[in-house]
Design an enzyme around this catalytic site. Structure first.
Site, PDB file in Angstrom:
ATOM      1  N   LYS A  35     -18.141 -33.977  54.900  1.00 18.33           N
ATOM      2  CA  LYS A  35     -18.236 -32.724  55.659  1.00 18.33           C
ATOM      3  C   LYS A  35     -17.823 -31.535  54.778  1.00 18.33           C
ATOM      4  CE  LYS A  35     -13.549 -33.327  57.439  1.00 18.33           C
ATOM      5  NZ  LYS A  35     -12.741 -33.895  58.546  1.00 18.33           N
ATOM      6  N   TYR A 268      -5.308  -3.861  41.248  1.00 17.13           N
ATOM      7  CA  TYR A 268      -5.115  -3.170  42.522  1.00 17.13           C
ATOM      8  C   TYR A 268      -3.642  -3.168  42.928  1.00 17.13           C
ATOM      9  CZ  TYR A 268     -10.140  -3.206  43.499  1.00 17.13           C
ATOM     10  OH  TYR A 268     -11.496  -3.006  43.469  1.00 17.13           O
TER      11      TYR A 268
HETATM   12  C1  PLP Z   1     -11.971 -34.998  58.050  1.00 16.71           C
HETATM   13  C2  PLP Z   1     -11.759 -36.232  58.815  1.00 16.71           C
HETATM   14  C3  PLP Z   1     -11.397 -37.428  58.165  1.00 16.71           C
HETATM   15  C4  PLP Z   1     -11.051 -37.499  56.686  1.00 16.71           C
HETATM   16  O1  PLP Z   1      -9.689 -37.167  56.512  1.00 16.71           O
HETATM   17  P1  PLP Z   1      -9.003 -37.202  55.041  1.00 16.71           P
HETATM   18  O2  PLP Z   1      -7.581 -36.922  55.307  1.00 16.71           O
HETATM   19  O3  PLP Z   1      -9.674 -36.122  54.255  1.00 16.71           O
HETATM   20  O4  PLP Z   1      -9.267 -38.543  54.483  1.00 16.71           O
HETATM   21  C5  PLP Z   1     -11.334 -38.571  58.935  1.00 16.71           C
HETATM   22  N1  PLP Z   1     -11.591 -38.549  60.267  1.00 16.71           N
HETATM   23  C6  PLP Z   1     -11.926 -37.417  60.921  1.00 16.71           C
HETATM   24  C7  PLP Z   1     -12.182 -37.457  62.379  1.00 16.71           C
HETATM   25  C8  PLP Z   1     -11.997 -36.219  60.225  1.00 16.71           C
HETATM   26  O5  PLP Z   1     -12.323 -35.100  60.874  1.00 16.71           O
END
Ligand code: PLP
Length: 376
Positions: A35, A268
């Site tokens: 994702k 800045y």
């Molecule tokens: C993002 C996510 C993961 C992965 O988590 P990590 O800590 O990056 O391994 C797993 N399960 C769900 C439901 C998530 O949203």
């Protein structure tokens, strides 16, 4: 010519996937969580490497991400973990037997189950995160109704709230107990072989009983630790601390050099004043490109294997560096924002410490417009 180069190490990703494969064993499936542009590492290149090196499933947040993956990988199994807004209007886009969707409400199951080639439906249970998922109070009623209405159900899932944050895991253990009791309740109503899953990177490493039928690994797929506490917990539990290899390198080049006398203000807000005659380099990377502005006057980049301190405030598209002690540095020379130069490293954890945030946020914010180039 892009102002930054983002390099993705195939061998590092392969190494990290192999580590988890060995850890969880052959019966547990591996979901590569890609994702958010694969945590900034590049959705398509990461997904293709992950599938090549034996990931069973790709995990995303949204239907949009799933559709992009589907265009590139017609046969891949894709788990959609977030909720789908306006489901009633768009559920036909889920007509795909290799999509797996997490749902929180029976209404969602009713809608999705009308599809001819329906995706696999997994019910999410809220065991303590208070985000998505059906509440524990509602589990019995829910199981009863799904059975009574003869609705399909393929899996059951939950998500841990704080495994990364502590070395004391009673809250996670309570969540695991609740999840197991929800699984039992569904069993009583005849759902005997649901696909069960709850573990992300930290919980997959720490709790063997949480691995179940699949693990959903995000941050550590990319070679980053969920937290220092995760490492400490492993050592307290006398478990092996796996070797993870960071997969991303972020490079840019020196765009301009100036020699400033002592007492000159930089940037800045004039927040930095040179304390000595200073050789200053400008690099074309700022907060738009994804560099956290909290690194102003705090962070470093690497040039010729040496640390160059960030002077003054980070601008929208530029940052100034002190290169007084790197006399050979010249226009066009390589600057490492994240990664190594010689024996020196600047990691996403360094950035997170400077910016008072987590490595997850550091890497996901790297501008997605930059192409990701696969190396080694
Ligand atoms: C993002 C996510 C993961 C992965 O988590 P990590 O800590 O990056 O391994 C797993 N399960 C769900 C439901 C998530 O949203």
């Amino acid at each position: 010519m892009q102002s930054s180069e983002i390099l993705l190490s195939r061998s590092a990703l392969n190494h990290n996937i192999a580590f988890f494969r060995k850890l969880v064993g052959p019966k547990t499936k591996f979901v590569a969580v890609v994702k958010s542009n694969a945590y900034g590492h590049g959705l398509i290149p990461v997904a293709s490497i992950a599938l090549d090196s034996g990931a069973d499933i790709l995990g995303v947040n949204s239907l949009e991400e799933a559709m992009i993956l589907r265009d590139h990988f017609p046969k891949a199994t894709i788990l959609i973990m977030g909720s789908i807004p306006k489901l009633q209007a768009r559920y036909r886009e889920l007509e795909d037997e290799n999509f797996w969707v997490l749902v929180s409400r029976i209404e969602e199951i009713k809608i999705i189950s009308t599809l001819k080639h329906r995706p696999k439906i997994h019910i999410k249970i809220d065991t303590g995160m208070s985000r998505l998922g059906a509440s524990m109070d509602s589990v019995e009623e829910l199981a009863k109704e799904i059975k009574f209405l003869k609705l399909p159900l393929d899996g059951i899932a939950t998500h841990f709230a704080s495994t990364e944050d502590f070395t004391e895991h009673s809250y996670s253990m309570k969540q695991l107990e609740k999840f197991e009791s929800a699984i039992e309740t569904f069993k009583r109503f005849g759902f005997i072989d649901l696909i069960r899953h709850c573990a992300s990177s930290a919980s997959a490493m720490l709790f063997s009983e949480a691995r179940m039928d699949l693990v959903r690994v995000g941050i550590s797929l990319y070679g980053l630790w969920p937290s220092l506490e995760t490492k400490l917990s492993l050592s307290q539990m006398k478990k092996e601390i796996g070797s993870l290899k960071p997969a991303l390198t972020w490079k840019t080049k020196i765009q301009h050099i100036q020699n400033l006398p002592q007492g000159t203000f930089v940037g800045y807000g004039s927040t930095y004043k040179t304390t000595h005659p200073t050789k200053l380099a400008v690099v074309p990377v700022g907060y738009y490109e994804g560099l956290d502005r909290k690194l102003s006057n705090q962070g470093y980049m690497l040039i010729h294997g040496e640390r160059a301190k960030i002077l003054g405030r980070i601008c929208m598209n530029m940052t100034m560096l002190d290169i007084t002690n790197i006399p050979d540095a010249k226009l066009g020379d390589e600057v490492v924002v994240l990664g190594n130069s010689g024996n020196e490293w600047i990691t996403a954890d360094d950035h997170a410490n400077w910016a008072n945030t987590i490595n997850y946020e550091i890497v996901t914010k790297i501008l997605s417009l930059f192409p990701r180039t696969i190396v080694d």
